[in-house]
Design a protein around this motif. Structure first.
Motif, mmCIF file in Angstrom:
data_model
loop_
_atom_site.group_PDB
_atom_site.id
_atom_site.type_symbol
_atom_site.label_atom_id
_atom_site.label_comp_id
_atom_site.label_asym_id
_atom_site.label_seq_id
_atom_site.Cartn_x
_atom_site.Cartn_y
_atom_site.Cartn_z
ATOM 1 N N PRO A 489 0.747 -1.178 -0.134
ATOM 2 C CA PRO A 489 -0.096 0.073 0.011
ATOM 3 C C PRO A 489 0.864 1.471 0.169
ATOM 4 O O PRO A 489 1.945 1.378 0.275
ATOM 5 C CB PRO A 489 -0.748 -0.289 1.181
ATOM 6 N N GLY A 490 0.287 2.425 -0.319
ATOM 7 C CA GLY A 490 0.881 3.654 -0.039
ATOM 8 C C GLY A 490 1.192 4.072 -1.411
ATOM 9 O O GLY A 490 1.724 5.301 -1.375
ATOM 10 N N ALA A 491 1.317 3.508 -2.877
ATOM 11 C CA ALA A 491 1.674 4.045 -4.097
ATOM 12 C C ALA A 491 0.618 5.353 -4.204
ATOM 13 O O ALA A 491 -0.702 5.239 -3.964
ATOM 14 C CB ALA A 491 1.722 3.028 -5.010
ATOM 15 N N GLN A 492 1.403 6.386 -4.678
ATOM 16 C CA GLN A 492 0.416 7.656 -4.842
ATOM 17 C C GLN A 492 -0.573 7.507 -5.822
ATOM 18 O O GLN A 492 -1.696 7.894 -5.886
ATOM 19 C CB GLN A 492 1.177 8.862 -4.683
ATOM 20 N N ALA A 493 -0.059 6.738 -7.182
ATOM 21 C CA ALA A 493 -0.908 6.554 -8.236
ATOM 22 C C ALA A 493 -0.715 5.192 -8.393
ATOM 23 O O ALA A 493 0.254 4.683 -8.911
ATOM 24 C CB ALA A 493 -0.588 7.486 -9.073
ATOM 25 N N LEU A 494 -1.772 4.393 -8.498
ATOM 26 C CA LEU A 494 -1.766 2.924 -9.014
ATOM 27 C C LEU A 494 -1.887 2.923 -10.422
ATOM 28 O O LEU A 494 -2.804 3.336 -11.120
ATOM 29 C CB LEU A 494 -3.198 2.212 -8.416
ATOM 30 N N SER A 495 -0.989 2.058 -10.802
ATOM 31 C CA SER A 495 -0.853 1.918 -12.201
ATOM 32 C C SER A 495 -1.129 0.611 -12.639
ATOM 33 O O SER A 495 -0.892 -0.483 -12.124
ATOM 34 C CB SER A 495 0.656 2.184 -12.778
ATOM 35 N N TRP A 496 -2.502 0.552 -13.452
ATOM 36 C CA TRP A 496 -2.882 -0.732 -13.712
ATOM 37 C C TRP A 496 -2.196 -1.141 -15.095
ATOM 38 O O TRP A 496 -2.379 -2.700 -15.343
ATOM 39 C CB TRP A 496 -4.304 -0.304 -14.148
ATOM 40 N N ALA A 497 -1.467 -0.559 -15.854
ATOM 41 C CA ALA A 497 -0.701 -1.046 -17.180
ATOM 42 C C ALA A 497 -0.009 -2.255 -16.905
ATOM 43 O O ALA A 497 -0.130 -3.267 -17.529
ATOM 44 C CB ALA A 497 -0.292 0.078 -17.644
ATOM 45 N N PRO A 498 0.969 -2.094 -15.977
ATOM 46 C CA PRO A 498 2.037 -3.341 -15.848
ATOM 47 C C PRO A 498 1.067 -4.714 -15.379
ATOM 48 O O PRO A 498 1.382 -5.521 -15.713
ATOM 49 C CB PRO A 498 2.786 -2.851 -14.775
ATOM 50 N N MET A 499 0.079 -4.182 -14.495
ATOM 51 C CA MET A 499 -0.703 -5.569 -13.967
ATOM 52 C C MET A 499 -1.303 -6.260 -14.938
ATOM 53 O O MET A 499 -1.411 -7.359 -14.981
ATOM 54 C CB MET A 499 -1.796 -5.225 -12.970
ATOM 55 N N LEU A 500 -2.039 -5.238 -16.109
ATOM 56 C CA LEU A 500 -2.857 -5.842 -17.186
ATOM 57 C C LEU A 500 -1.829 -6.747 -18.101
ATOM 58 O O LEU A 500 -2.161 -7.609 -18.857
ATOM 59 C CB LEU A 500 -3.614 -4.647 -17.807
ATOM 60 N N VAL A 501 -0.859 -5.984 -18.330
ATOM 61 C CA VAL A 501 0.275 -6.516 -19.268
ATOM 62 C C VAL A 501 0.858 -7.884 -18.796
ATOM 63 O O VAL A 501 0.832 -9.124 -19.498
ATOM 64 C CB VAL A 501 1.441 -5.834 -19.496
ATOM 65 N N LEU A 502 1.140 -8.048 -17.423
ATOM 66 C CA LEU A 502 1.586 -9.267 -16.850
ATOM 67 C C LEU A 502 0.123 -10.221 -16.927
ATOM 68 O O LEU A 502 0.699 -11.232 -17.079
ATOM 69 C CB LEU A 502 1.886 -8.993 -15.384
ATOM 70 N N THR A 503 -0.749 -9.878 -16.938
ATOM 71 C CA THR A 503 -1.948 -10.724 -16.782
ATOM 72 C C THR A 503 -2.060 -11.321 -18.158
ATOM 73 O O THR A 503 -2.318 -12.599 -18.394
ATOM 74 C CB THR A 503 -3.277 -10.136 -16.501
#
Length: 524
Positions: A489-503
């Motif tokens: 937790p604590g990231a100021q801006a949650l970036s979905w792009a790397p999570m979607l790419v890895l998925t």
């Protein structure tokens, strides 16, 4: 007795040849767990005053003592033994159980031992060869640790090396007993692994309550004995005698059990499954085969989460104004404050350990195929994708479950922010699934090399755990899929792009693996 050991040398050479890749990797991992620490510890605690302050802080912080144990000296050697000794002992134990079970119960389960026993092979030769192979691995690991730390003090280096090797041999002897008691290699490994976990929990409970390791619970655990060798801090050589006595007693028990059973049999009979109903599909069978392991991993992750969550405030106190320690934690967990960075570090670490679970669950397909249990199943009205899909559903769904429980444990242990911490652990799933999908691809396309998935998971764990402390370049750290995830937790801006790419990458690897499985012949 001589006839009962006939062929031991040939079986030992065969075991070492079969393990010519796996064993050096394990030995290197065990040794580097210790040898990678002195330089980083020296950069963090470079002065005697800083080391003395660390010793005082650790010995008054019960939650951190539960993880690492008490500190018995303020030299770099003593801090190395404190920081890496217990974990190296656990790894040596895992290495030993894998080697012993592989060359005893697994050989019987696959039928290879029956063919070997038709030649000039004594009744106790396989067990002896397996123990000698484990002794070889542990001796080499001890030699590397001793040689690598000799410059910090020859006596302390020898004590630590012997302690780690002796711990490995103690669990090798326990694995030898488990191989006589159980009817399958999986159960033998599970039983011995549970004993290693129990030893860690007992030591942790004892050290949490005693700053000097004097608790009775610590002395019950073999890992507590390793701690009490006190390498680089007025060594207690007599503790090594406890290891020698325990190993001798356990080896004698294993030999006695081996002489009282038939080949392929066990003292704990397998429980028959239900005659009908609950095993009516390939998915139900996969769940039946894997549920015990998943339940054990789930409980372990929940407990680990509670323990790590409870350490958060203690970790903040330990860091204090030490800029180098703060830099390492922030590199692992982000720069959103020490508490959030520590939680992010623990979430990432649990994710990397979850990768070990998904590899073991996916490679159950390889075990079923090489054990020739898949072929009769697929000869019926069960397709390959249906068969594989059941195991993959347990593997990928199970990884989500254990990370969910880990997040709940972290939040409960920390006492606040349960939702955010659960989100942090579940954010590790895309990287876990990439490694699981790679294991599925290896099984589908090149089953002979499927065990290489363990090396992938181990490399990701090493990069995540040791890499930041060694100040490795970011390009090297980026080789791990976990390095691309947001630090929650604590990231100021949650970036979905790397999570979607890895998925998406995990889905592509999984599809490629299933396609390859459909097109190849089953392993002979």
């Amino acid at each position: 007795m001589k006839n009962q050991l006939a062929g031991t040398g040939a079986l030992l050479r065969l075991a070492l040849r079969r393990d010519r890749v796996m064993m050096p990797v394990w030995i290197t991992v065990v040794a580097m767990t210790v040898l990678s620490l002195p330089a980083s510890l020296e950069s963090v605690y470079g002065t005697a005053a800083e080391r003395a302050r660390l010793l005082g802080t650790m010995n008054t912080n019960g939650s951190l003592r539960a993880l690492y144990g008490p500190v018995f000296g303020d030299s770099i050697g003593a801090l190395t033994a404190w920081r890496g000794g217990i974990f190296a002992g656990v790894l040596a134990g895992i290495m030993s159980l894998v080697v012993v079970v592989r060359h005893t119960r697994e050989e019987e389960e696959t039928g290879r031992q029956e063919m070997l026993s038709a030649a000039m092979v004594g009744r106790r030769a396989p067990l002896t060869a397996a123990l000698l192979a484990a002794l070889t691995a542990n001796a080499l690991a001890a030699l590397l640790v001793t040689g690598g730390l000799a410059g910090r003090g020859a006596g302390g280096a020898l004590a630590l090396g012997l302690g780690i090797g002796a711990t490995g041999m103690l669990f090798a002897a326990l694995a030898a007993i488990a191989a006589q008691l159980t009817e399958s290699a999986r159960l033998a490994k599970g039983l011995t692994g549970a004993l290693i976990g129990a030893a860690f929990v007992l030591r942790a409970a004892g050290d949490a309550g005693s700053a000097r390791g004097s608790s009775a619970l610590t002395w019950v655990s073999p890992l507590g004995w390793l701690e009490h060798v006190r390498a680089f801090a007025a060594e207690r050589w007599w503790v090594l005698g406890l290891f020698a006595a325990a190993v001798a007693v356990q080896v004698a028990a294993a030999y006695a059990l081996a002489g009282r059973r038939d080949l392929g049999m066990s003292f704990l009979p397998a429980r028959p499954g239900p005659a009908q109903g609950r095993l009516g599909s390939a998915g139900a069978l996969a769940w039946r085969l894997q549920r015990g392991g998943l339940i054990s991993w789930s409980l372990g992750f929940l407990v680990a989460g509670v323990v790590f969550g409870g350490m958060t405030d203690g970790a903040t106190q330990l860091v204090g104004d030490n800029e180098r320690t703060r830099e390492i934690i922030e590199r692992m967990g982000g720069q959103s404050g020490i508490a959030d960075a520590f939680l992010a570090t623990m979430a990432g670490m649990l994710g990397m350990v979850a990768a070990l679970y998904i590899v073991s669950a996916v490679l159950r397909l390889s075990a079923e195929e090489s054990g020739q249990r898949a072929e009769p199943l697929l000869a019926n009205a069960v397709g390959r994708l249906q068969w594989a899909g059941g195991h993959l559903a347990v593997a990928f769904g199970g990884s989500a479950l254990i990370l969910l429980l880990a997040g709940l444990g972290l939040g409960i242990g920390h006492g606040r922010g349960v939702g955010a911490v659960v989100g942090a652990t579940l954010a590790q799933l895309p990287a876990v699934w990439v490694i699981g999908a790679l294991a599925a691809l290896l099984h589908g396309a090149a089953p002979k090399y499927a065990p290489a998935a363990w090396a992938v998971a181990g490399t990701a764990l090493a990069l995540g755990w040791i890499g930041p402390a060694l100040n490795l370049p970011q390009a090297v750290l980026n080789l791990s899929p976990f390095a691309h995830l947001p630090k929650l937790p604590g990231a100021q801006a949650l970036s979905w792009a790397p999570m979607l790419v890895l998925t998406a990458l995990a889905a592509a690897l999984l599809a490629a693996g299933l396609t390859a499985l459909r097109r190849r012949d089953l392993a002979a």
